[in-house]
Design a protein around this motif. Structure first.
Motif: not given
Length: 142
Positions: A59-62, A132-133, A54-55
């Motif tokens: 996306f971090n992919e696996t 909430t962006d 979120v920060g």
């Protein structure tokens, strides 16, 4: 891929070599499904899933290219820009019983997948989070 309809429920079989997300999307487009819940299981040999940071709003992919037991596929179909919008999560286990999970990007079936799709009467859309962006596409109850 093959399926049968039973009232508001669809029983979907995805066959060896087929990809789950594209199969669900094909079904939704063919049957004009814009609101539904998804649940299922199966076996796979290729999986791409992600964790949304979120920060960073990315996306971090696996990626896993090993034999996997798909222990849970759960998700929703809503509508965005007039088209079906899939939000699906997955849990998969390797031959040692180690579990992996996340937001499903793609998964190729090695044996079979069995999915149950419950079509819901009504409309739920999606829109970018303006509250909430987070960068996410949230439910829109317009």
């Amino acid at each position: 891929m093959d399926y049968r309809k039973f009232g508001s429920k669809i029983v979907l079989r995805i066959d060896r070599g087929e990809e789950v997300m594209s199969s669900i999307m094909e079904l939704c487009e063919k049957e004009k499904i814009l609101l539904a819940s998804i649940e299922g299981l199966g076996a796979a040999d290729h999986l791409v899933m992600g964790l949304y940071d979120v920060g960073r709003q990315e996306f971090n992919e696996t990626r896993l290219d090993i034999p996997l037991e798909l222990t849970s596929i759960v998700g929703s179909v809503t509508e965005m820009d007039g088209k079906p919008y899939l939000h699906v999560h997955i849990t998969a286990a390797d031959s040692q019983g180690h579990a992996y999970g996340g937001h499903l990007k793609e998964v190729r079936i090695s044996g079979t997948a069995e999915l149950f799709i419950t079509v819901i009467e009504g409309h739920v859309g999606r829109e970018k989070d303006r509250i909430t962006d987070t960068g996410l596409n949230l439910f829109s109850f317009d």
